[in-house]
Design a protein around this motif. Structure first.
Motif, PDB file in Angstrom:
ATOM      1  N   LYS A 236      -7.203   6.623   7.141  1.00  0.00           N
ATOM      2  CA  LYS A 236      -7.977   7.729   6.568  1.00  0.00           C
ATOM      3  C   LYS A 236      -9.246   7.985   7.395  1.00  0.00           C
TER       4      LYS A 236
ATOM      5  N   SER B  84      -4.454   1.873   4.751  1.00  0.00           N
ATOM      6  CA  SER B  84      -4.682   3.253   4.287  1.00  0.00           C
ATOM      7  C   SER B  84      -6.095   3.701   4.637  1.00  0.00           C
TER       8      SER B  84
ATOM      9  N   PRO C  71      -4.949   7.567  -0.571  1.00  0.00           N
ATOM     10  CA  PRO C  71      -4.332   6.321  -1.047  1.00  0.00           C
ATOM     11  C   PRO C  71      -3.881   6.436  -2.511  1.00  0.00           C
TER      12      PRO C  71
ATOM     13  N   CYS D  73      -0.034  11.934   2.723  1.00  0.00           N
ATOM     14  CA  CYS D  73      -0.728  12.602   3.822  1.00  0.00           C
ATOM     15  C   CYS D  73      -0.261  14.043   3.912  1.00  0.00           C
TER      16      CYS D  73
ATOM     17  N   GLU E 194       0.859  -1.191   0.000  1.00  0.00           N
ATOM     18  CA  GLU E 194       0.000   0.000   0.000  1.00  0.00           C
ATOM     19  C   GLU E 194       0.887   1.230   0.000  1.00  0.00           C
TER      20      GLU E 194
ATOM     21  N   PHE F  99       0.287   5.632   0.546  1.00  0.00           N
ATOM     22  CA  PHE F  99      -0.647   6.772   0.653  1.00  0.00           C
ATOM     23  C   PHE F  99       0.105   8.054   0.966  1.00  0.00           C
TER      24      PHE F  99
END
Ligand SMILES: Cc1ncc(COP(=O)(O)O)c(C=O)c1O
Length: 325
Positions: A286, A282, A264, A256, A252, A254
Motif C-alpha cells: 500500500k 499489505s 487491506p 486493489c 493477509e 487485500f
C-alpha cells in the motif's frame, strides 16, 4: 464526489461545460448498457505542483479491448485518447486527487439491442476523488450470494456498463448487511474478485491472486502490484484458482483497484483475517503503491503522465538562467 459546475467534459468532439454534456433518453447505451468505460486516477503532488496520471496508456489500451468486444468503434488512437485526457485535465486544472472517467458509447436512438449499424462516440469527465473506503484501516467483508457475470454471459474482462448491475447488486447487499465490501465467486464457486476491485491473498509468505480466466477485470493495479511486489519486496505472485475456504485461513487479504487503491481486509464472513489487523505485506504494498502514484519514486515515473510539466518547466528555466550567466 461531486462535479464542479464549472468543470469541462469532453463530449461530441469538444470540451464543453459538464452541464451541457447530456445524452438523449433514447440513447442505445443508456437503454441497454452497451457502453464501455474506464476509471483512471490522477494524483496531486503538492510539493511539485504536479498532477500525475497513473498508467494512462494502459487504461486506454484496455478500453480499446473492451470496445472491440462490444463493436464500438472510434476515430481516436490510444495516443489521441491520452492527449484528450491531458488536455481536459489542463483545462480543468485540479489541485487535488482526481478521477477520470472516459467512456465509449453507442449513439443510435432506437429500440432494439443490436450492436451493428450503430455508431459510437467517446466522452470523458473528471471529478475530485479521495479515498474509496473513507480512510478505513481495514475492511470487513462478506462472500456475496451474487455470482460474478460469466465470460459467456457478459465478459468481465471488458468494462461494460451493463455488467455493473452485477457489481451494484453485490455491493449494495454487502453494505446493507453492515459490511464494507464483498467478494464475489464465479458460478463454479471459485473466488473471482471484489465488487469493483481485484483481490490478493498472502499465505505462508506467498502472494497469490485469482487468474484472468476467473471472470475478473484484468486490473491495471493488479498488474502493477505483481511488478512492484517482485521488484521491491522480492515476492513473485502466483496467479491460480482460489477456493472460498482458503480466504478464511489466509494470513493477509487485500483488494486493489484504481478506486480502492490498496485496501487491506481484516475480517471475512465474521472471521478474522490473520490477527485481525492489516498485515505487513499489505501495508508495504500500500505505502509503496501510493508513493509511486504520487511521483515520489523516480524509478516508476515510467508509469506516470505529468499533466502540468512542472519539472520540465523548472529545468528549462534553470538551463536558461545558467546560459545567461
Ligand atoms: C470489476 C472490477 N474489477 C477490478 C477492478 C480493478 O481494475 P483496475 O486496477 O484497472 O482499476 C475494477 C476497477 O476498475 C473493476 O471495476
Amino acid at each position: 464526489m461531486e462535479t464542479d459546475k464549472k468543470s469541462l467534459a469532453y463530449f461530441k468532439g469538444n470540451f464543453v461545460p459538464i452541464e451541457d454534456a447530456n445524452i438523449n433518453i433514447m440513447n442505445h447505451s443508456f437503454m441497454y448498457g452497451t457502453a464501455v468505460f474506464e476509471g483512471i486516477r490522477a494524483y496531486w503532488n503538492a510539493n511539485e505542483e504536479e498532477l500525475y496520471v497513473f498508467r494512462l496508456r494502459e487504461h486506454f489500451e484496455r478500453m480499446v479491448d473492451s470496445m472491440k468486444i462490444m463493436y464500438l468503434e472510434t476515430k481516436y488512437s490510444v495516443d489521441e485518447l491520452c492527449n484528450i485526457t491531458v488536455e481536459l485535465l489542463r483545462r480543468n486544472a485540479p489541485t487535488t486527487d482526481t478521477y477520470i472517467r472516459p467512456a465509449a458509447y453507442k449513439t443510435a436512438h432506437r429500440v432494439g439491442p443490436s450492436l451493428d449499424n450503430n455508431p459510437s462516440d467517446i466522452c470523458m469527465f473528471t471529478v475530485p476523488f479521495g479515498d474509496y473506503f473513507h480512510g478505513a484501516e481495514g475492511l470487513k467483508v462478506q462472500i456475496s450470494s451474487w455470482r460474478r457475470v460469466e465470460d459467456n454471459a457478459i465478459p468481465a474482462r471488458a468494462k461494460i456498463v451493463g455488467a455493473y448491475a452485477n457489481t451494484a447488486l453485490a455491493k449494495t447487499d454487502a453494505v446493507m448487511a453492515g459490511f464494507d465490501e464483498c467478494i464475489v465467486l464465479s458460478e463454479n464457486g471459485h473466488v473471482s474478485e471484489g465488487s469493483a476491485m481485484n483481490i490478493f491473498m498472502v499465505k505462508r509468505g506467498q502472494l497469490i491472486t485469482t487468474p484472468t480466466t476467473e471472470n475478473i477485470l484484468e486490473g491495471i493495479t493488479r498488474g502493477s502490484i505483481m511488478e512492484l511486489a517482485e521488484e521491491e519486496l522480492g515476492m513473485s505472485t502466483v496467479s491460480r484458482t482460489i477456493d472460498r475456504s482458503e480466504l478464511y485461513t489466509a494470513d493477509e487479504l487485500f483488494f486493489c483497484g484504481t478506486g480502492a487503491q490498496i485496501a487491506p481486509i481484516i475480517e471475512i464472513d465474521k472471521r478474522k483475517v490473520g490477527n485481525g489487523r492489516a498485515g505487513s505485506v499489505s501495508n508495504q504494498i500500500k505505502d509503496t503503491y501510493i508513493s509511486i502514484c504520487r511521483g515520489e519514486k523516480q524509478k516508476y515515473h515510467k508509469w506516470l503522465t505529468p499533466v502540468n510539466g512542472t519539472a520540465a518547466k523548472k529545468s528549462e528555466a534553470k538551463a536558461e538562467a545558467t546560459s545567461k550567466r
